[in-house]
Design a protein around this motif. Structure first.
Motif, PDB file in Angstrom:
ATOM      1  N   GLU A 104       3.039  -6.435   0.877  1.00 25.26           N
ATOM      2  CA  GLU A 104       2.750  -7.206   2.089  1.00 25.26           C
ATOM      3  C   GLU A 104       4.011  -7.685   2.805  1.00 25.26           C
ATOM      4  N   VAL A 105       4.013  -7.548   4.126  1.00 34.10           N
ATOM      5  CA  VAL A 105       4.998  -8.163   5.013  1.00 34.10           C
ATOM      6  C   VAL A 105       4.185  -8.979   6.008  1.00 34.10           C
ATOM      7  N   ALA A 106       4.307 -10.298   5.955  1.00 34.11           N
ATOM      8  CA  ALA A 106       3.384 -11.144   6.705  1.00 34.11           C
ATOM      9  C   ALA A 106       4.068 -12.433   7.159  1.00 34.11           C
ATOM     10  N   PRO A 107       3.421 -13.180   8.056  1.00 36.75           N
ATOM     11  CA  PRO A 107       3.952 -14.484   8.466  1.00 36.75           C
ATOM     12  C   PRO A 107       3.975 -15.459   7.286  1.00 36.75           C
ATOM     13  N   PRO A 108       4.613 -16.615   7.464  1.00 36.49           N
ATOM     14  CA  PRO A 108       4.669 -17.615   6.385  1.00 36.49           C
ATOM     15  C   PRO A 108       3.282 -17.975   5.849  1.00 36.49           C
ATOM     16  N   ASP A 109       3.230 -18.228   4.547  1.00 41.43           N
ATOM     17  CA  ASP A 109       1.998 -18.614   3.846  1.00 41.43           C
ATOM     18  C   ASP A 109       0.963 -17.495   3.781  1.00 41.43           C
ATOM     19  N   HIS A 110       1.393 -16.231   3.947  1.00 41.79           N
ATOM     20  CA  HIS A 110       0.463 -15.107   3.862  1.00 41.79           C
ATOM     21  C   HIS A 110       0.936 -14.038   2.888  1.00 41.79           C
ATOM     22  N   ASP A 111       1.662 -14.452   1.838  1.00 39.44           N
ATOM     23  CA  ASP A 111       1.851 -13.645   0.628  1.00 39.44           C
ATOM     24  C   ASP A 111       2.750 -12.418   0.778  1.00 39.44           C
ATOM     25  N   THR A 112       3.838 -12.543   1.556  1.00 39.37           N
ATOM     26  CA  THR A 112       4.814 -11.458   1.615  1.00 39.37           C
ATOM     27  C   THR A 112       5.316 -11.130   0.207  1.00 39.37           C
ATOM     28  N   GLY A 113       5.326  -9.830  -0.099  1.00 40.66           N
ATOM     29  CA  GLY A 113       5.746  -9.369  -1.423  1.00 40.66           C
ATOM     30  C   GLY A 113       4.609  -9.142  -2.388  1.00 40.66           C
ATOM     31  N   GLY A 114       3.400  -9.587  -2.028  1.00 37.05           N
ATOM     32  CA  GLY A 114       2.231  -9.319  -2.855  1.00 37.05           C
ATOM     33  C   GLY A 114       1.747  -7.889  -2.687  1.00 37.05           C
ATOM     34  N   ILE A 115       0.833  -7.469  -3.540  1.00 37.07           N
ATOM     35  CA  ILE A 115       0.317  -6.093  -3.505  1.00 37.07           C
ATOM     36  C   ILE A 115      -1.175  -6.101  -3.176  1.00 37.07           C
ATOM     37  N   TYR A 116      -1.522  -5.346  -2.128  1.00 35.58           N
ATOM     38  CA  TYR A 116      -2.904  -5.256  -1.651  1.00 35.58           C
ATOM     39  C   TYR A 116      -3.345  -3.792  -1.688  1.00 35.58           C
ATOM     40  N   GLU A 117      -4.553  -3.556  -2.170  1.00 34.99           N
ATOM     41  CA  GLU A 117      -5.113  -2.206  -2.220  1.00 34.99           C
ATOM     42  C   GLU A 117      -6.113  -2.031  -1.093  1.00 34.99           C
ATOM     43  N   ARG A 121      -9.788  -2.479  -4.108  1.00 33.53           N
ATOM     44  CA  ARG A 121      -9.993  -3.756  -4.793  1.00 33.53           C
ATOM     45  C   ARG A 121      -9.425  -4.957  -4.055  1.00 33.53           C
ATOM     46  N   GLY A 122      -8.765  -4.718  -2.916  1.00 37.95           N
ATOM     47  CA  GLY A 122      -8.186  -5.841  -2.183  1.00 37.95           C
ATOM     48  C   GLY A 122      -6.909  -6.340  -2.849  1.00 37.95           C
ATOM     49  N   TRP A 123      -6.713  -7.635  -2.832  1.00 41.39           N
ATOM     50  CA  TRP A 123      -5.509  -8.207  -3.441  1.00 41.39           C
ATOM     51  C   TRP A 123      -5.480  -7.966  -4.951  1.00 41.39           C
ATOM     52  N   LEU A 124      -4.388  -7.383  -5.424  1.00 41.24           N
ATOM     53  CA  LEU A 124      -4.198  -7.200  -6.862  1.00 41.24           C
ATOM     54  C   LEU A 124      -3.337  -8.304  -7.439  1.00 41.24           C
ATOM     55  N   ILE A 125      -2.353  -8.740  -6.667  1.00 42.88           N
ATOM     56  CA  ILE A 125      -1.485  -9.833  -7.120  1.00 42.88           C
ATOM     57  C   ILE A 125      -0.792 -10.447  -5.913  1.00 42.88           C
ATOM     58  N   LYS A 126      -0.711 -11.769  -5.909  1.00 39.57           N
ATOM     59  CA  LYS A 126       0.005 -12.497  -4.865  1.00 39.57           C
ATOM     60  C   LYS A 126       1.179 -13.245  -5.498  1.00 39.57           C
ATOM     61  N   PRO A 127       2.269 -13.411  -4.746  1.00 41.96           N
ATOM     62  CA  PRO A 127       3.370 -14.222  -5.288  1.00 41.96           C
ATOM     63  C   PRO A 127       2.948 -15.679  -5.446  1.00 41.96           C
ATOM     64  N   GLU A 128       3.626 -16.380  -6.314  1.00 41.83           N
ATOM     65  CA  GLU A 128       3.396 -17.822  -6.411  1.00 41.83           C
ATOM     66  C   GLU A 128       3.725 -18.463  -5.065  1.00 41.83           C
ATOM     67  N   LYS A 129       2.945 -19.448  -4.671  1.00 38.08           N
ATOM     68  CA  LYS A 129       3.070 -20.053  -3.346  1.00 38.08           C
ATOM     69  C   LYS A 129       4.475 -20.561  -3.056  1.00 38.08           C
ATOM     70  N   GLU A 130       5.141 -21.078  -4.071  1.00 40.12           N
ATOM     71  CA  GLU A 130       6.483 -21.639  -3.865  1.00 40.12           C
ATOM     72  C   GLU A 130       7.499 -20.585  -3.455  1.00 40.12           C
ATOM     73  N   LYS A 131       7.195 -19.299  -3.721  1.00 45.96           N
ATOM     74  CA  LYS A 131       8.129 -18.232  -3.377  1.00 45.96           C
ATOM     75  C   LYS A 131       8.108 -17.886  -1.892  1.00 45.96           C
ATOM     76  N   ASP A 132       7.172 -18.437  -1.153  1.00 53.28           N
ATOM     77  CA  ASP A 132       7.107 -18.172   0.284  1.00 53.28           C
ATOM     78  C   ASP A 132       8.368 -18.663   1.005  1.00 53.28           C
ATOM     79  N   LYS A 133       9.082 -19.582   0.387  1.00 54.36           N
ATOM     80  CA  LYS A 133      10.299 -20.124   1.008  1.00 54.36           C
ATOM     81  C   LYS A 133      11.396 -19.078   1.137  1.00 54.36           C
TER      82      LYS A 133
END
Length: 198
Positions: A104-117, A121-133
């Protein structure tokens, strides 16, 4: 064998073992890529790859001609407006329907770096919220994606975002593809897109 010869052979062996990166974007045109959909993909006067919503405001993709299975990919991106995009891997595309996995490449608070299928199956894994910084929205960011077998790791600006294994990913092969999300108003710049096959 003299010591300097051993040292030279060692350096050569390490270089061969590590492999070298290949540029996927030449900074001049879209050679090596194919456009899917009606959204805009072009190279600007500064040699940047631009992805931009078109009048239809639909999903759009720019995919490699080649397929890649095990690799380490790096790309720099800068978001304007909505900035919702992504980097797909081991993917296949028909029209604007893509099957595969997206870093994912997304605006703030939308899980950049997570993996979506997509279409699965949709979202497989999202980064921890604190990593959005780690996302520098509106400035240049560097994404690194490593895919080897069934294991995927992503980094954003040098910080690990996710690391996980998935059997379905492990069985797949396919193209690298950049995405424009639907909805309109999206503009993302890309540069220095490089891949090292493992």
């Amino acid at each position: 064998m003299k010591l300097r010869h051993i040292a030279a052979l060692t350096v050569l062996f390490l270089a061969m073992a590590c492999g070298s990166s290949t540029s996927l974007f030449n900074g001049k045109n879209l050679d090596g890529w194919e456009i899917y959909g009606t959204e805009k993909w072009y190279v600007d006067n500064e040699g940047l790859l631009v992805s931009e919503s078109g009048p239809n405001k639909q999903y759009g993709y720019l995919a490699t001609d080649k397929t890649y299975r095990d690799f380490e990919l790096t790309a720099e991106f800068k978001q304007e407006a909505d900035g919702n995009s992504g980097i797909f891997f081991r993917s296949s595309i028909e029209g604007t329907k893509i099957s595969g996995w997206q870093a994912e490449v997304a605006p703030p608070d939308h899980d950049t770096g997570g993996i979506y299928e997509s279409y699965g199956r949709g979202w497989l894994i999202k980064p921890e919220k604190e990593k959005d910084k780690y996302l520098a929205y509106g400035d240049w960011n560097k994404m690194k994606i490593r895919v080897e077998g069934n294991h995927v790791t992503t980094w954003l600006n040098g910080h690990e975002m996710i690391s996980f294994t998935d059997d379905e990913i492990g069985q797949a092969n396919g193209k690298i593809a950049l995405q424009i999300h639907d909805g309109g108003g999206i503009k993302v710049y890309w540069k220095d897109i490089k891949i090292k096959e493992l």
